[in-house]
Design a protein around this motif. Structure first.
Motif, PDB file in Angstrom:
ATOM      1  N   CYS A 161       0.401  33.957  15.731  1.00 36.05           N
ATOM      2  CA  CYS A 161       1.017  35.249  16.070  1.00 36.05           C
ATOM      3  C   CYS A 161       0.272  36.020  17.155  1.00 36.05           C
ATOM      4  O   CYS A 161       0.707  37.107  17.548  1.00 36.05           O
ATOM      5  CB  CYS A 161       1.103  36.114  14.812  1.00 36.05           C
ATOM      6  N   GLU A 162      -0.875  35.490  17.580  1.00 35.33           N
ATOM      7  CA  GLU A 162      -1.699  36.134  18.603  1.00 35.33           C
ATOM      8  C   GLU A 162      -2.149  37.541  18.214  1.00 35.33           C
ATOM      9  O   GLU A 162      -2.211  38.439  19.054  1.00 35.33           O
ATOM     10  CB  GLU A 162      -0.968  36.132  19.956  1.00 35.33           C
ATOM     11  N   LEU A 173       1.460  50.271   8.436  1.00 39.70           N
ATOM     12  CA  LEU A 173       2.553  50.923   9.148  1.00 39.70           C
ATOM     13  C   LEU A 173       3.919  50.473   8.626  1.00 39.70           C
ATOM     14  O   LEU A 173       4.867  51.260   8.630  1.00 39.70           O
ATOM     15  CB  LEU A 173       2.456  50.647  10.645  1.00 39.70           C
ATOM     16  N   CYS A 174       4.023  49.223   8.196  1.00 32.79           N
ATOM     17  CA  CYS A 174       5.316  48.694   7.744  1.00 32.79           C
ATOM     18  C   CYS A 174       5.580  48.959   6.260  1.00 32.79           C
ATOM     19  O   CYS A 174       6.729  48.927   5.832  1.00 32.79           O
ATOM     20  CB  CYS A 174       5.391  47.191   8.025  1.00 32.79           C
ATOM     21  N   SER A 202       4.771  51.547  14.166  1.00 31.13           N
ATOM     22  CA  SER A 202       5.074  50.195  14.602  1.00 31.13           C
ATOM     23  C   SER A 202       6.291  50.205  15.518  1.00 31.13           C
ATOM     24  O   SER A 202       7.209  50.999  15.342  1.00 31.13           O
ATOM     25  CB  SER A 202       5.348  49.325  13.378  1.00 31.13           C
ATOM     26  N   THR A 203       6.288  49.296  16.468  1.00 31.53           N
ATOM     27  CA  THR A 203       7.461  49.096  17.325  1.00 31.53           C
ATOM     28  C   THR A 203       8.332  48.011  16.687  1.00 31.53           C
ATOM     29  O   THR A 203       7.916  47.334  15.728  1.00 31.53           O
ATOM     30  CB  THR A 203       7.036  48.626  18.724  1.00 31.53           C
ATOM     31  N   ASP A 204       9.531  47.808  17.236  1.00 33.90           N
ATOM     32  CA  ASP A 204      10.377  46.708  16.763  1.00 33.90           C
ATOM     33  C   ASP A 204       9.642  45.377  16.931  1.00 33.90           C
ATOM     34  O   ASP A 204       9.669  44.528  16.037  1.00 33.90           O
ATOM     35  CB  ASP A 204      11.703  46.671  17.530  1.00 33.90           C
ATOM     36  N   HIS A 205       8.981  45.210  18.073  1.00 34.52           N
ATOM     37  CA  HIS A 205       8.206  43.990  18.314  1.00 34.52           C
ATOM     38  C   HIS A 205       7.082  43.853  17.275  1.00 34.52           C
ATOM     39  O   HIS A 205       6.840  42.763  16.750  1.00 34.52           O
ATOM     40  CB  HIS A 205       7.633  44.011  19.734  1.00 34.52           C
ATOM     41  N   ARG A 248       7.027  44.999  14.223  1.00 35.31           N
ATOM     42  CA  ARG A 248       7.596  44.601  12.932  1.00 35.31           C
ATOM     43  C   ARG A 248       7.961  43.120  12.928  1.00 35.31           C
ATOM     44  O   ARG A 248       7.747  42.423  11.930  1.00 35.31           O
ATOM     45  CB  ARG A 248       8.786  45.478  12.580  1.00 35.31           C
ATOM     46  N   ALA A 249       8.491  42.615  14.038  1.00 34.54           N
ATOM     47  CA  ALA A 249       8.834  41.190  14.117  1.00 34.54           C
ATOM     48  C   ALA A 249       7.569  40.324  14.023  1.00 34.54           C
ATOM     49  O   ALA A 249       7.547  39.314  13.312  1.00 34.54           O
ATOM     50  CB  ALA A 249       9.592  40.903  15.408  1.00 34.54           C
TER      51      ALA A 249
END
Length: 160
Positions: free
Chosen positions: A45-46, A58-59, A111-114, A116-117
């Protein structure tokens, strides 16, 4: 026996004590597990394990306002450490900083959408490592006792 040898013998006895050994075993196991998790997260996931911990917070409650200061406290990082971490995460598009309503000095992190993904992919990688090295080596009853015991230890530390 001279006093220096007695001191060496006493130090060796204490260093080899059951309590020192048992706690060392816990620390070694936790450190090696954390290293395995970090390696898997970086490869797949880097992100680092610490970044994953930020994303968990955050999630977990997406509508909750979480400040950088609170993240630093939760992760036991210094204010400069959390600033550098959030800088890197923001640069990767995982999180964004937003001003705190009513407090110009405070910054919230979301968190951004990215982000969260990436978190969802990272959670799967994390679960695989935890299952393989933390859950699978133990019989079900032993795992249950371990988790209960760790909870009791954490409670004693929290309550003291």
């Amino acid at each position: 026996m001279n006093p220096e040898n007695r001191g060496n013998d006493e130090a060796a006895r204490v260093a080899d004590s059951r309590l020192v050994h048992d706690f060392g075993l816990l620390i070694k196991a936790a450190t090696r597990l954390e290293q395995r998790i970090d390696t898997a997260l970086r490869k797949e996931c880097e992100i680092s394990h610490t970044m994953f911990e930020v994303l968990i917070r955050l999630c977990r409650h997406p509508d909750e306002e979480i400040s950088q200061r609170r993240l630093a406290d939760d992760l036991t990082l210094t204010s400069s450490g959390i600033t550098r971490l959030i800088d890197r995460m923001e640069g990767s598009g995982l999180v964004r900083r937003v001003p705190a309503p009513g407090d110009r000095r405070s910054v919230l992190v979301e968190s951004t959408d990215h982000g969260r993904a990436v978190f969802l992919r990272a959670a799967a990688a994390h679960a695989q490592v935890v299952e393989r090295y933390f859950v699978a080596p133990l019989a079900s009853a032993d795992y249950g006792r371990l988790i209960h015991s760790l909870g009791e230890i954490e409670k004693a530390l929290r309550d003291s």
